[in-house]
Design a protein around this motif. Structure first.
Motif, PDB file in Angstrom:
ATOM      1  N   GLY A 129       1.212  -1.584  -0.304  1.00 14.17           N
ATOM      2  CA  GLY A 129       0.033   0.366  -0.012  1.00 14.17           C
ATOM      3  C   GLY A 129       1.021   1.036   0.166  1.00 14.17           C
ATOM      4  N   ILE A 130       0.548   2.313   0.618  1.00 18.75           N
ATOM      5  CA  ILE A 130       1.005   3.917   0.885  1.00 18.75           C
ATOM      6  C   ILE A 130       1.292   4.240   2.071  1.00 18.75           C
ATOM      7  CG2 ILE A 130       0.365   4.897  -2.038  1.00 18.75           C
ATOM      8  CD1 ILE A 130      -1.844   6.185  -0.597  1.00 18.75           C
ATOM      9  N   ALA A 162      -3.907  -0.494   7.919  1.00 18.70           N
ATOM     10  CA  ALA A 162      -2.697  -0.207   7.414  1.00 18.70           C
ATOM     11  C   ALA A 162      -2.194  -1.215   7.866  1.00 18.70           C
ATOM     12  CB  ALA A 162      -1.938   1.384   7.941  1.00 18.70           C
ATOM     13  N   ARG A 209       3.939  -4.804  -5.410  1.00 16.46           N
ATOM     14  CA  ARG A 209       3.214  -3.535  -5.502  1.00 16.46           C
ATOM     15  C   ARG A 209       3.797  -3.050  -6.760  1.00 16.46           C
ATOM     16  NH1 ARG A 209       4.367   1.284  -1.959  1.00 16.46           N
ATOM     17  NH2 ARG A 209       5.855   2.003  -3.329  1.00 16.46           N
ATOM     18  N   THR A 254      -5.192  -2.964  -2.057  1.00 19.44           N
ATOM     19  CA  THR A 254      -5.917  -1.836  -3.207  1.00 19.44           C
ATOM     20  C   THR A 254      -5.365   0.044  -2.979  1.00 19.44           C
ATOM     21  OG1 THR A 254      -8.046  -1.243  -3.471  1.00 19.44           O
ATOM     22  CG2 THR A 254      -6.721  -2.860  -5.019  1.00 19.44           C
ATOM     23  N   HIS A 255      -4.643   1.178  -3.516  1.00 17.67           N
ATOM     24  CA  HIS A 255      -4.466   1.728  -2.868  1.00 17.67           C
ATOM     25  C   HIS A 255      -4.679   3.065  -4.342  1.00 17.67           C
ATOM     26  CE1 HIS A 255      -0.579   1.453  -4.810  1.00 17.67           C
ATOM     27  NE2 HIS A 255      -0.454   2.849  -5.442  1.00 17.67           N
ATOM     28  N   SER A 309      -4.052   8.026  -4.745  1.00 17.20           N
ATOM     29  CA  SER A 309      -3.647   9.107  -4.452  1.00 17.20           C
ATOM     30  C   SER A 309      -4.179  10.244  -5.908  1.00 17.20           C
ATOM     31  CB  SER A 309      -1.661   8.825  -4.256  1.00 17.20           C
ATOM     32  OG  SER A 309      -0.994  10.477  -3.582  1.00 17.20           O
ATOM     33  N   LYS A 355      -6.270  10.197  -0.227  1.00 18.04           N
ATOM     34  CA  LYS A 355      -5.632   8.881  -0.341  1.00 18.04           C
ATOM     35  C   LYS A 355      -6.649   7.496   0.254  1.00 18.04           C
ATOM     36  CE  LYS A 355      -0.697  11.353  -0.309  1.00 18.04           C
ATOM     37  NZ  LYS A 355      -0.697  11.104  -1.389  1.00 18.04           N
ATOM     38  N   GLU A 397      -7.088   3.183   0.706  1.00 18.66           N
ATOM     39  CA  GLU A 397      -6.409   1.775   0.250  1.00 18.66           C
ATOM     40  C   GLU A 397      -7.782   1.231   1.200  1.00 18.66           C
ATOM     41  OE1 GLU A 397      -1.654   1.725   1.739  1.00 18.66           O
ATOM     42  OE2 GLU A 397      -2.667   1.837   3.299  1.00 18.66           O
ATOM     43  N   TYR A 412     -10.582  -0.429   5.272  1.00 18.26           N
ATOM     44  CA  TYR A 412     -10.280   0.457   4.407  1.00 18.26           C
ATOM     45  C   TYR A 412     -10.089   1.770   4.772  1.00 18.26           C
ATOM     46  CZ  TYR A 412     -15.070   2.600   4.648  1.00 18.26           C
ATOM     47  OH  TYR A 412     -16.178   3.017   5.289  1.00 18.26           O
TER      48      TYR A 412
END
Length: 339
Positions: free
Chosen positions: A116-117, A137, A187, A217-218, A220, A231, A233, A243
């Motif tokens: 993810g981010i 997260a 990723r 999934t992410h 941005s 943003k 996820e 999420y």
């Protein structure tokens, strides 16, 4: 212990950097902050220092490191009794990068798990719009840190889109301050420059104990011409799925040319499927909407405050109030150099 490890590593790298060219100036940056949070009747405080050391070694090599030195101060019995404190030191990453070309950078050492981010791009205290991380997260990051090797770069890059990739392998480590799990992951993301939009997907396979797959999934989005940032996820594992999505709109030049105020919102939800020991996820279903305000002051100082309501299945819902101040710093380590 964490502070001693960081200090020793800093001295070693300073010696290496002194031998390199003067143009390869080592940089010490990072952030410092003080945070308070009240969840129901319990209030706790966290002073934090998070230094980042970057040492270029020629045109192709780079050493990067970040630590988190944090205190946790709370009442002895949660909401009553005298305050007591504990302090922790975490070496979050210590990595050597070789930039072969725009398509490939090879990393060896300890690095932030790139699932993810949030963990890799947002978790720093001076970047995160809110004080804490969203619950979901924790999926796919194996504690947040990996010890091993990582490859990353751009598969395709042009004016219309950029396809970026990351793949990594982490070994099992039980060494104090260097703990990690044995995992493999990747990723893949697609960035559209004209829209300021990136979407991507992540995968991780745990290769020890109870082996499992994690998917995510992410998104941005930072549209050109607007001080808007969105943003989010979604992630899934054997433990459950969930999420988070957040947005912030910076009202520039509020109170002066070097200041700004930013209303922010975050919604997160986690659905527990099964209990798995040590997964760092809520033990039951959780839903939490949050509203906040960040006030950016001159000289890299930021004030933030937020309110959220945490809805917990089979338990009492609680209000969550958070306040904090962060300071972002950056300066070269070699005398006579400027940045």
């Amino acid at each position: 212990m964490g502070a001693r490890v960081l200090l020793a590593f800093t001295l070693i790298l300073f010696g290496l950097s002194s031998a390199s060219a003067q143009s390869n100036t080592p940089i010490l940056s990072g952030g410092a902050g003080f945070f308070s949070a009240t969840q129901g009747d319990n209030t706790f405080f966290q002073p934090v220092v998070a230094p980042v050391l970057v040492v270029p070694l020629g045109e192709k090599w780079l050493v990067e490191s970040r630590a988190d030195l944090r205190g946790f101060i709370s009442r002895e019995d949660g909401s009553t009794g005298p305050y007591q404190g504990q302090f922790f030191g975490t070496l979050e990453y210590l990595q050597l990068d070789y930039n072969a070309n725009s398509h490939l950078t090879i990393t060896a050492g300890r690095f932030l798990t790139p699932f993810g981010i949030f963990n890799e791009r947002i978790s720093a205290i001076w970047i995160n719009k809110f004080q804490d991380a969203p619950a979901v997260a924790a999926i796919g990051i194996a504690g947040g840190y990996s010890d091993g090797f990582m490859l990353r770069g751009a598969l395709i890059s042009n004016d219309r889109y950029v396809v970026n990739y990351t793949t990594y392998f982490s070994t099992l480590s039980t060494v104090n301050k260097f703990e990690s799990e044995r995992t493999f992951g990747a990723r893949l993301g697609v960035f559209l420059p004209k829209l300021g939009l990136e979407v991507g997907t992540s995968y991780q396979r745990k290769l020890q104990d109870q082996r499992m797959n994690s998917f995510g999934t992410h998104l941005s989005w930072t549209p050109s011409g607007l001080p808007l940032e969105v943003k989010g996820e979604w992630a899934h594992s054997l433990s459950g799925q969930g999420y988070w999505i957040q947005g912030g709109y910076r009202l520039s030049q509020f109170g002066g040319p070097n200041s700004a105020i930013e209303p922010v919102f975050r919604m997160q939800q986690f659905f527990r499927s099964r209990l798995i020991a040590g997964d760092s996820l809520p033990s039951t279903n959780v839903r939490r909407p949050e509203f906040g305000l960040n006030y950016y002051l001159p000289r890299e100082v930021r004030l933030n405050a937020s309110y959220g309501r945490q809805f917990i299945s089979q338990s009492t819902d609680v209000n969550v109030w958070e306040f904090g101040i962060t300071y972002r710093f950056l300066f070269p380590l070699l005398p006579g150099e400027s940045k």
